[in-house]
Design an enzyme around this catalytic site. Structure first.
Site, PDB file in Angstrom:
ATOM      1  N   PHE A 122      82.827  15.359  32.000  1.00 52.05           N
ATOM      2  CA  PHE A 122      81.441  15.375  31.531  1.00 52.05           C
ATOM      3  C   PHE A 122      81.197  16.406  30.462  1.00 52.05           C
ATOM      4  O   PHE A 122      80.429  16.258  29.586  1.00 52.05           O
ATOM      5  CB  PHE A 122      80.563  15.417  32.954  1.00 52.05           C
ATOM      6  CG  PHE A 122      80.346  17.033  33.096  1.00 52.05           C
ATOM      7  CD1 PHE A 122      79.581  17.980  32.759  1.00 52.05           C
ATOM      8  CD2 PHE A 122      81.444  17.659  34.274  1.00 52.05           C
ATOM      9  CE1 PHE A 122      79.440  19.161  33.230  1.00 52.05           C
ATOM     10  CE2 PHE A 122      81.208  19.044  34.495  1.00 52.05           C
ATOM     11  CZ  PHE A 122      79.967  19.634  33.840  1.00 52.05           C
ATOM     12  N   LYS A 123      82.174  17.467  30.323  1.00 52.98           N
ATOM     13  CA  LYS A 123      81.954  18.450  29.423  1.00 52.98           C
ATOM     14  C   LYS A 123      82.107  17.886  27.733  1.00 52.98           C
ATOM     15  O   LYS A 123      81.289  18.359  27.092  1.00 52.98           O
ATOM     16  CB  LYS A 123      83.156  19.515  29.366  1.00 52.98           C
ATOM     17  CG  LYS A 123      83.151  20.241  30.969  1.00 52.98           C
ATOM     18  CD  LYS A 123      82.191  21.038  31.312  1.00 52.98           C
ATOM     19  CE  LYS A 123      82.449  21.549  32.727  1.00 52.98           C
ATOM     20  NZ  LYS A 123      83.346  22.586  32.963  1.00 52.98           N
ATOM     21  N   ASP A 124      82.664  16.782  27.787  1.00 52.31           N
ATOM     22  CA  ASP A 124      82.621  16.298  26.317  1.00 52.31           C
ATOM     23  C   ASP A 124      81.312  15.890  25.780  1.00 52.31           C
ATOM     24  O   ASP A 124      81.037  15.823  24.679  1.00 52.31           O
ATOM     25  CB  ASP A 124      83.532  14.920  26.381  1.00 52.31           C
ATOM     26  CG  ASP A 124      84.927  15.074  26.608  1.00 52.31           C
ATOM     27  OD1 ASP A 124      85.332  16.081  26.062  1.00 52.31           O
ATOM     28  OD2 ASP A 124      85.604  14.302  27.243  1.00 52.31           O
ATOM     29  N   THR A 182      86.119  22.539  30.771  1.00 55.20           N
ATOM     30  CA  THR A 182      85.554  23.259  29.518  1.00 55.20           C
ATOM     31  C   THR A 182      86.657  23.565  28.611  1.00 55.20           C
ATOM     32  O   THR A 182      86.267  23.160  27.399  1.00 55.20           O
ATOM     33  CB  THR A 182      84.835  24.593  30.089  1.00 55.20           C
ATOM     34  OG1 THR A 182      83.661  24.012  30.791  1.00 55.20           O
ATOM     35  CG2 THR A 182      84.227  25.315  28.815  1.00 55.20           C
TER      36      THR A 182
END
Length: 466
Positions: free
Chosen positions: A111-113, A144
């Site tokens: 999800f960090k993308d 991250t």
């Protein structure tokens, strides 16, 4: 829009300066002085928008003083065009009114993308405009780091130094970071845990003299407001896909540093109907212990099958405390100074206010594996261990079965083969085609002692203009 510190002493800044500053000079985190608010009618009008256009609608008020509308739209189009699914954040149904939102369709499968692909482009834009160079210093518990490197590696005006806890991230997570080639990319394996890495980053931002005044640090961790800002969008996306804003939603969020769930809290404050936010944690359960019993106390950090949540000091929790204390920076500073020395609680009425929206649960490794196996056997759908914790917490904490419950699917299961194997499943999650040769790529990283001076010395020596 102006941004203020949660400690109340640093000067208010505009978006560009907040982007480059990360941590405030008083040690606090930046938050908007005021939030935009959208009516139900306006949110409803966004149904059917492509993800990049929805992102523009939600985020532009935060950057409009710094970036022209056309430039920001172009940036968002480029950011989300690299995701592997046309919907960018597709929903998968597990059961009646129960969903997983797949936030792992970006280039590094996490999800960090969503935030870091944008952050790299924002940095490029602002640094080129200012003709300025920065050193990115970040800490990662697993995801991250690779997302930051992938998002920022092409930036002409940055050097990247990412700290990860030595031998405490999965092999896939490590290789995603350490196999990216580039003279401006440096991976540091610290002989400690994630909290040690995060502490070094905060200490370095507080005193940047080791850089000799020749450059400055920039943050990629979720202390950087731009990270939080980008994560607000997918709460709106999920709601609109399932009948919002005309019906309320509930979300379960696997979280260690509190940034992802804080974005949901902000979405609600901005007008999105959200009836419940579930804080899903592993055995490192400081957030669950606070939310369930009003006791904020650090315990010994434990290594688990969900390493991205092996965090005991949740940086972004300070942003929520700031709101719970009526945006009184002095009160937040005092509370956190006391928390560094021992257990603390907040006034009962403040805690009860938080409990109106938040629930929480802590899920151990065995239950995580049981959940992975159960969901696969019933749905032939494979969860990574972090998302499994989110699903289990959602089921344990659900207040109203008529309200859609959406668990944020934070990572691709292929990043955590050990957890899948431990669940007893014979299925082996496959890396996508663009990562098929990951285990054959050459690695580059430096192992350093758990010593901030040693880490700072390494950075001072290796950034390009040193």
């Amino acid at each position: 829009m102006r941004y203020i510190s949660t400690r109340g002493e640093a000067p208010a800044l505009g978006f560009e300066d907040v982007l480059l500053t990360g941590l405030a000079t008083d040690g606090g985190l930046y938050v908007p002085e005021s939030l935009p608010h959208f009516s139900v009618e306006e949110i409803r009008s966004w149904r059917g928008l492509p993800y990049a256009e929805l992102a523009y609608k939600v985020m532009y008020p935060f950057v409009e003083d710094a970036i022209p509308a056309d430039d920001f739209r172009k940036m968002l189009g480029e950011t989300y065009s690299v995701f592997s699914h046309q919907a960018v954040a597709p929903l998968v149904q597990l059961d009646t009114n129960e969903w997983v939102m797949e936030l792992f369709r970006g280039p590094t499968l996490a999800f960090k993308d969503f935030a870091l692909q944008l952050l790299g482009r924002l940095l490029d834009y602002v640094l080129e405009k200012r003709k300025q160079h920065v050193v990115i210093m970040g800490a990662t518990s697993g995801d991250t780091g690779s997302a930051a490197i992938e998002g920022c590696r092409r930036c002409e005006h940055v050097d990247i130094f990412i700290l990860h806890p030595y031998q405490r991230v999965s092999e896939v997570q490590r290789r995603q970071m350490t196999t990216v080639q580039g003279d401006n990319i440096h991976n540091i394996a610290v002989k400690g845990n994630f909290d040690d890495c995060q502490r070094m980053v905060k200490e370095s931002f507080g005193n940047q003299s080791f850089l000799g005044g020749k450059t400055q640090l920039a943050a990629v961790n979720s202390i950087n407001w731009a990270r939080i800002m980008a994560q607000i969008v997918y709460y709106f996306q999920a709601s609109l896909a399932l009948g919002g804003p005309d019906r309320s939603m509930a979300f379960s969020v696997p979280t260690g540093n509190f940034g992802d769930i804080f974005a949901g809290y902000l979405a609600k404050k901005m007008g999105l109907p959200i009836s419940q936010l579930v804080i899903a944690t592993n055995r490192n359960d400081i957030l669950h212990r606070f939310m369930s019993g009003n006791k904020y106390e650090q315990h010994q950090l434990e290594h688990t099958l969900s390493p991205s949540m092996d965090i005991m000091v949740s940086s972004n929790f300070e942003r929520l405390l700031f709101d719970l204390h009526g945006r009184d920076g002095a009160a937040v500073k005092d509370l956190l100074e006391r928390a560094a020395k021992g257990p603390v609680s907040i006034e009962d009425y403040r805690w009860k206010h938080a409990r109106k929206l938040f629930d929480s649960d802590a899920v151990d490794d065995k239950t995580t594996c049981d959940t992975i196996r159960d969901i696969y056997e019933k749905n032939e759908y494979l969860l990574d261990p972090h998302t499994a914790i989110g699903v289990r917490a959602a089921r344990n904490c659900r207040r109203d079965s008529t309200v859609p419950m959406i668990t944020l699917g934070t990572a691709h299961p292929a990043k955590f083969p050990d957890a899948i194997a431990e669940s007893g499943l014979v299925v082996k999650p496959q890396l996508p085609a663009h990562m098929a040769d990951l285990f054959e790529r050459e690695e580059r990283y430096t192992v350093l002692d758990n010593n901030v001076s040693e880490v700072q010395g390494f950075i001072a020596k290796h950034w390009k203009n040193a």
